[in-house]
Design a protein around this motif. Sequence first.
Motif, PDB file in Angstrom:
ATOM      1  N   PRO A 102       0.944  -1.092   0.022  1.00  0.00           N
ATOM      2  CA  PRO A 102       0.107  -0.081   0.060  1.00  0.00           C
ATOM      3  C   PRO A 102       0.834   1.318  -0.045  1.00  0.00           C
ATOM      4  CG  PRO A 102      -0.057  -0.913   2.403  1.00  0.00           C
ATOM      5  CD  PRO A 102       0.680  -2.003   1.213  1.00  0.00           C
ATOM      6  N   CYS A 103       0.246   2.451  -0.434  1.00  0.00           N
ATOM      7  CA  CYS A 103       0.912   3.559  -0.364  1.00  0.00           C
ATOM      8  C   CYS A 103       1.061   3.726   1.364  1.00  0.00           C
ATOM      9  CB  CYS A 103      -0.162   4.763  -0.748  1.00  0.00           C
ATOM     10  SG  CYS A 103       0.260   6.144  -0.613  1.00  0.00           S
ATOM     11  N   THR A 104      -0.124   3.992   1.790  1.00  0.00           N
ATOM     12  CA  THR A 104      -0.152   3.981   3.248  1.00  0.00           C
ATOM     13  C   THR A 104      -0.658   2.968   4.171  1.00  0.00           C
ATOM     14  OG1 THR A 104      -0.553   6.491   2.363  1.00  0.00           O
ATOM     15  CG2 THR A 104      -1.007   5.955   4.895  1.00  0.00           C
ATOM     16  N   TYR A 131       4.823   6.883   7.804  1.00  0.00           N
ATOM     17  CA  TYR A 131       5.049   8.475   7.932  1.00  0.00           C
ATOM     18  C   TYR A 131       4.787   8.845   6.258  1.00  0.00           C
ATOM     19  CZ  TYR A 131       6.922   7.452  12.705  1.00  0.00           C
ATOM     20  OH  TYR A 131       7.309   6.891  13.788  1.00  0.00           O
ATOM     21  N   LYS A 132       3.762   9.750   6.375  1.00  0.00           N
ATOM     22  CA  LYS A 132       3.638   9.906   4.840  1.00  0.00           C
ATOM     23  C   LYS A 132       3.817  11.670   4.809  1.00  0.00           C
ATOM     24  CE  LYS A 132       2.375   7.870   2.210  1.00  0.00           C
ATOM     25  NZ  LYS A 132       3.256   7.062   1.391  1.00  0.00           N
ATOM     26  N   PRO A 133       4.828  11.734   3.596  1.00  0.00           N
ATOM     27  CA  PRO A 133       4.832  13.404   3.245  1.00  0.00           C
ATOM     28  C   PRO A 133       3.715  13.674   2.459  1.00  0.00           C
ATOM     29  CG  PRO A 133       6.043  11.842   1.728  1.00  0.00           C
ATOM     30  CD  PRO A 133       5.223  11.129   2.506  1.00  0.00           C
ATOM     31  N   SER A 272       3.773   4.246 -10.105  1.00  0.00           N
ATOM     32  CA  SER A 272       2.681   4.514  -9.538  1.00  0.00           C
ATOM     33  C   SER A 272       2.428   5.938  -9.215  1.00  0.00           C
ATOM     34  CB  SER A 272       2.309   3.800  -8.157  1.00  0.00           C
ATOM     35  OG  SER A 272       2.443   2.777  -8.130  1.00  0.00           O
ATOM     36  N   HIS A 273       3.455   6.565  -8.745  1.00  0.00           N
ATOM     37  CA  HIS A 273       3.202   8.221  -8.637  1.00  0.00           C
ATOM     38  C   HIS A 273       3.045   8.906  -9.820  1.00  0.00           C
ATOM     39  CE1 HIS A 273       3.863   6.445  -4.250  1.00  0.00           C
ATOM     40  NE2 HIS A 273       3.129   7.533  -4.101  1.00  0.00           N
ATOM     41  N   ALA A 274       3.823   8.574 -11.043  1.00  0.00           N
ATOM     42  CA  ALA A 274       4.021   9.157 -12.132  1.00  0.00           C
ATOM     43  C   ALA A 274       2.411   8.995 -12.883  1.00  0.00           C
ATOM     44  CB  ALA A 274       5.047   8.706 -12.823  1.00  0.00           C
ATOM     45  N   VAL A 298       5.719  -0.494  -6.450  1.00  0.00           N
ATOM     46  CA  VAL A 298       4.500  -0.512  -6.858  1.00  0.00           C
ATOM     47  C   VAL A 298       3.194  -0.349  -5.991  1.00  0.00           C
ATOM     48  CG1 VAL A 298       3.813  -2.822  -7.532  1.00  0.00           C
ATOM     49  CG2 VAL A 298       2.514  -1.008  -8.738  1.00  0.00           C
ATOM     50  N   GLU A 299       2.223   0.666  -5.878  1.00  0.00           N
ATOM     51  CA  GLU A 299       1.164   0.674  -4.919  1.00  0.00           C
ATOM     52  C   GLU A 299       0.272  -0.463  -5.210  1.00  0.00           C
ATOM     53  OE1 GLU A 299       2.297   4.984  -3.128  1.00  0.00           O
ATOM     54  OE2 GLU A 299       0.468   4.761  -4.304  1.00  0.00           O
ATOM     55  N   VAL A 300      -0.426  -1.256  -4.173  1.00  0.00           N
ATOM     56  CA  VAL A 300      -1.335  -2.221  -4.119  1.00  0.00           C
ATOM     57  C   VAL A 300      -2.291  -1.885  -3.048  1.00  0.00           C
ATOM     58  CG1 VAL A 300      -1.792  -4.849  -4.235  1.00  0.00           C
ATOM     59  CG2 VAL A 300       0.449  -3.766  -5.300  1.00  0.00           C
ATOM     60  N   CYS A 309      -5.208   7.410   0.788  1.00  0.00           N
ATOM     61  CA  CYS A 309      -4.257   8.156  -0.170  1.00  0.00           C
ATOM     62  C   CYS A 309      -3.881   7.320  -1.342  1.00  0.00           C
ATOM     63  CB  CYS A 309      -3.042   8.129   0.804  1.00  0.00           C
ATOM     64  SG  CYS A 309      -1.704   8.907   0.183  1.00  0.00           S
ATOM     65  N   ASP A 310      -4.098   8.051  -2.326  1.00  0.00           N
ATOM     66  CA  ASP A 310      -3.513   7.413  -3.741  1.00  0.00           C
ATOM     67  C   ASP A 310      -4.329   6.048  -4.130  1.00  0.00           C
ATOM     68  OD1 ASP A 310      -1.545   9.146  -4.088  1.00  0.00           O
ATOM     69  OD2 ASP A 310       0.201   8.162  -3.384  1.00  0.00           O
ATOM     70  N   GLY A 311      -5.587   5.970  -3.848  1.00  0.00           N
ATOM     71  CA  GLY A 311      -6.304   4.940  -4.395  1.00  0.00           C
ATOM     72  C   GLY A 311      -6.364   4.797  -5.941  1.00  0.00           C
ATOM     73  N   PRO A 312      -6.621   6.037  -6.549  1.00  0.00           N
ATOM     74  CA  PRO A 312      -6.750   5.984  -8.011  1.00  0.00           C
ATOM     75  C   PRO A 312      -5.340   4.997  -8.817  1.00  0.00           C
ATOM     76  CG  PRO A 312      -7.449   7.845  -7.382  1.00  0.00           C
ATOM     77  CD  PRO A 312      -6.833   7.392  -6.156  1.00  0.00           C
ATOM     78  N   GLN A 313      -4.356   5.067  -8.326  1.00  0.00           N
ATOM     79  CA  GLN A 313      -3.223   4.481  -8.953  1.00  0.00           C
ATOM     80  C   GLN A 313      -2.867   3.263  -8.230  1.00  0.00           C
ATOM     81  OE1 GLN A 313      -0.920   7.969  -7.772  1.00  0.00           O
ATOM     82  NE2 GLN A 313       0.394   6.683  -6.128  1.00  0.00           N
ATOM     83  N   ALA A 314      -3.655   2.642  -7.265  1.00  0.00           N
ATOM     84  CA  ALA A 314      -3.286   1.441  -6.702  1.00  0.00           C
ATOM     85  C   ALA A 314      -3.692   0.263  -7.653  1.00  0.00           C
ATOM     86  CB  ALA A 314      -3.994   1.321  -5.175  1.00  0.00           C
TER      87      ALA A 314
HETATM   88 MN    MN Z   1       1.539   7.077  -2.541  1.00  0.00          MN
END
Ligand code: MN
Length: 341
Positions: A102-104, A131-133, A272-274, A298-300, A309-314
């Motif tokens: 996961p992202c987070t 810890y998330k920026p 993922s973030h791109a 990669v985010e899953v 956070c970042d659901g659309p790219q997971a």
């Molecule tokens: Mn992320």
Amino acid sequence: MMIVMKEGATEEQIRSVVQRVEGVGCSAHISQGEVLTVIGAIGDRDRVAALGLEGTPGVDHLVPILKPYKLASSQFRKGERTVIDVDGRKVGGDNFALIAGPCTVESREQTLEVARVVSENGASMLRGGAYKPRTSPYAFQGLGAEGLRFLQEAKEQTGLPVVTELMDVRDVADVIEVADVVQIGARNMQNYSLLSEVGRAGLPVLLKRGLSSTLEELLMAAEYVLKEGNEDVMLCERGIRTFETAYRFTLDLLAVPALRELSHLPVIVDPSHAAGRRDWVQPMSLAAAAAGADGIIVEVHNEPEEAICDGPQAVPTDSFAEYAEQLQRVAEVAGKVVSTV
Ligand code: MN
Ligand code: PEP
């Protein structure tokens, strides 16, 4: 300056060169190859040159490193690639690292479920941020210490090494207790005190390229970690900011062959973030593997539509098996094997 020792140079000769280098206020980094030992003298080049080390017992020749980054440069390893071992999973050389998660870290259930799925489908390591920026100070900032505990539990259940982000030097002790690889995020790529601190912490580091950093700046950031005696740095291309607004960031895949030419360090790609959208994550992952990347992060997510956070790219856990299978195939075409134990 690189001091290349003769084949069969003795410990005593190596020690004596190191002492002389240090004696003029420079630091000496020993790189022990299969056959040759190379001593990187970092500091004022003129002072090292003035030592007149050519002709010293055990010294074969001297090579100036012209790049501003020294320990990170491919010259320093004479073209040999760095292979990092993370609890048996190898990164670099012929090894491909599939880092997924996961992202987070949002909850215990989410973390354990995603970890289970990625582990059953060929992941090399588990990612997840405690810890998330976040761009907004009002957005969820991560579960912190509690999140680290969930990652620890996921590691115990799956055996996967954990890659997690460190944002603040004050958290270094807590993070390295759980992390197997410390991630330095794009926004902190030029946080030099943080880089030196993780260099001293001694764990492998995944260093993300800053949003608008050049490859040289990324390599200079890596140099901060290497300079502390930590040789295990992975460089990560995660997309840079350009005039293009059709996607989150512009994934600079040319960075892969370019960094692999400039440096001996493994190069990881974060699609993922791109992409910012899951349907673009797969093609860019395959493209990265084809370009010769040493791994993917990669985010899953098990419930992407519910993600904080970042659901659309997971990549949904349901699709991860197919994602991993295709990626493995392309990595193989590029001459690499996904590293698991
Ligand atoms: Mn992320
Ligand atoms: C992340 O990996 O979740 C992340 C925040 O990445 P970056 O630092 O590349 O934005």
